[in-house]
Scaffold this active site. Sequence first.
Site, PDB file in Angstrom:
ATOM      1  N   SER A  28       0.829  -1.197   0.000  1.00 52.17           N
ATOM      2  CA  SER A  28       0.000   0.000   0.000  1.00 52.17           C
ATOM      3  C   SER A  28       0.871   1.258   0.000  1.00 52.17           C
ATOM      4  O   SER A  28       1.769   1.404  -0.818  1.00 52.17           O
ATOM      5  CB  SER A  28      -0.947  -0.043   1.205  1.00 52.17           C
ATOM      6  OG  SER A  28      -1.959   0.914   1.098  1.00 52.17           O
ATOM      7  N   ASP A  84      -9.057  -3.539  -7.203  1.00 55.50           N
ATOM      8  CA  ASP A  84      -8.696  -2.839  -5.969  1.00 55.50           C
ATOM      9  C   ASP A  84      -9.286  -1.432  -5.999  1.00 55.50           C
ATOM     10  O   ASP A  84      -8.957  -0.623  -6.861  1.00 55.50           O
ATOM     11  CB  ASP A  84      -7.173  -2.776  -5.858  1.00 55.50           C
ATOM     12  CG  ASP A  84      -6.702  -2.275  -4.502  1.00 55.50           C
ATOM     13  OD1 ASP A  84      -7.511  -1.657  -3.785  1.00 55.50           O
ATOM     14  OD2 ASP A  84      -5.524  -2.504  -4.166  1.00 55.50           O
ATOM     15  N   HIS A 116      -8.084  -5.079  -1.212  1.00 49.66           N
ATOM     16  CA  HIS A 116      -6.792  -4.401  -1.148  1.00 49.66           C
ATOM     17  C   HIS A 116      -5.789  -5.158  -0.283  1.00 49.66           C
ATOM     18  O   HIS A 116      -4.580  -5.013  -0.453  1.00 49.66           O
ATOM     19  CB  HIS A 116      -7.012  -2.991  -0.592  1.00 49.66           C
ATOM     20  CG  HIS A 116      -5.778  -2.170  -0.470  1.00 49.66           C
ATOM     21  ND1 HIS A 116      -5.055  -1.737  -1.555  1.00 49.66           N
ATOM     22  CD2 HIS A 116      -5.134  -1.697   0.625  1.00 49.66           C
ATOM     23  CE1 HIS A 116      -4.018  -1.023  -1.142  1.00 49.66           C
ATOM     24  NE2 HIS A 116      -4.047  -0.982   0.180  1.00 49.66           N
TER      25      HIS A 116
END
Length: 699
Positions: free
Chosen positions: A524, A610, A655
């Site tokens: 991320s 995502d 995610h």
Amino acid sequence: MISFTIRVGYLFLRSVSQSLNLSCCKRQCLGKTARLYSVEAVQADLRKLKSLEKRFERKLGSVYEQFADVPDSTVFQGLHHVYTVEQHGVYRTARGEDEQHIVPVLSADWAGDMDGTVQRVRLSPSESMLAATLKSNHSEVARCLLVRLETDAIPQESTLILDNVFSFEWVTDDVLYYTTREGLRCRHVYRLHLTNTGAHSILVYEEKDPEFFVEVIRSRDQKLLTINCSSKSSSEVWMIDSRSPFSPPKLIQPRQPGLLYHVEHSDNQLYVLANTGPGHEYELLRTPLSSPAMCYWEPMFRPGPGAVIKDMEMFPDHCLFTLRGPQGRLQLQTFPLKTPNHVAIHYLPSWACAVETERSDTLKRKVFHFLLSSPVHPPVRYRLSPTDERPLSCEGVFQHTTLSECHTTHLQAISQDGTAVPLTLFHTKSLADLRDVPLLLHVYGAYGLDLNMTFSPEKRLLLEDNWALAYCHVRGGGECGLAWHRAGCLQHKQNGVEDLTACIQTLFQSGVSQPALTALTARSAGAVLVGALCNQHPHLLRAVLLQAPFLDVLSTMQDSSLPLTVEERGEWGDPLAYTQDWNNIASYCPCHNITPQLYPSMLITAYSEDSRVPLAGVLKYVEKLKAAIQTHTSNLNMKGHVPAVILDLQPGGDHFGPEDYDQSICEIARQLAFLYTTLGLDLHGSRHKKKRKLIMRKI
């Protein structure tokens, strides 16, 4: 835990949050680039890893089975029963009964056509109702199921379903407050009233400012429900007395720039954790429930020099704080509410890196039950009772808790501006014997969040295979408090890159590994620092693992059509409004600064749907990186080492990776196979004596 822990935890869930509502030009880019990464192309990129991947799947299956019985926080106490939360359901047994009498009380199958897993669970005050959210395995969609618990046989017909729910709390047995999520934002609070004539919902709060996120939290003593409105830089809390569940919310302290605060309750007093301490760090204050405004807040407790508050647990007669000391070490402190001068410090084992509270819905609890763990130490149950002669005690050591030669070394790296950066190293050999061991580095450094250091069986596997594991607590994260975050966001984001560079160089100078044996992993927003490091100092690494990575900061923050771009400006800046922010982001943005040079090999795992990191940015980065490496190697007519850039494009929109166990094991096995192959290791972590060609010579 106090509400700020849950709020901050969700900031991690929302980090670099995006929407798939891409602009027209992005859709065209996505369509054009996606053809280059068809299923066949992905399979071709990964084919050379398949044999080793299967072997790691077997090893991972074995190590996960070895630690299947470690304690966790999925078991919690109700008034009359003990509850166990599994992936696809909730079960309970009466106190004192064994597992043969366990009864299912909620099943994911009851959520209709949604294939989901259980997330959050809440019991009503008398334990007559249970509410739980189930998240879809392939998206951010969540449903809340309400079940009546009056009999042991729980019929499916008694289930009520609410769509798009994020946070929820019972105020009474028939009144539930909850927030709804539109896209990835929460701004509405509803009150659900269960009556003999049905269930009735009414809107009680609406947030107008797009920078603020809203959730509901119940106080530990169940006397108050709070509505918490939080942005990156300020917060505001409203409260509802549980004795008057239909009364309108009452504002505690109006939001003001720079003020962060969170509220607990005990004996008609509000206990406020606010960043009003020295250096704008958190301290504890108190005020009567009848006079909640900031002008009445009385300071009660602040940590010593160099220590910062990470969490607070409220008990009937004391507060318990989780703190990090000057070098990042965890400790607990108990603060008696009636004798505030008698603060006690409880030091934790040197290996302890994560504290996790074991839930209990009993009101009279005076003992703190919690789990201690590290990335390589399975969770161990502890209890802390301030009234005992030996207040801190271990409740039983799991048989696989300790390695025969496991060392936890706390180091400090001196960054370019002289800042000391904490660094945690796990290793089995002595420091003097680590020059030839493979090294896996971990970093995050965003949103004021600590690097995740809970137990991970695959990290234990690597340690037992003679790897060294390093965790870099760089600025931008939260390990050293709110100031640590401020020093690594907005105009100071480059500080995190410098800190990460210093950590790697410090390890090498200390005799730990070498560049040819070093890999770096992040996910991320952590990929921003990794991508920037690879552009600026690619020679420090041989391999990089990125998961759901945020790599195109500049383009993302210029697209105000994305629903959370406004909210994320508190972390990255606003390049549309300020030239300084544009120039700053452009100076470190991974995608914007790719140049022809010899990069580390990379395995990038992305998810096609995502909603937090649009795929277009990942594909753009991969294509530019491959082109830059191709240009560099072609100009030099290189032979031998040519970096591999592999995109592992997976289906689904989660995610955080697959919820399914088998899919998760496959993903981890693929990453381990990439690391071993790229670093030239055999399955025992040793380097091949014979020179090996790296995978994927063709870029």
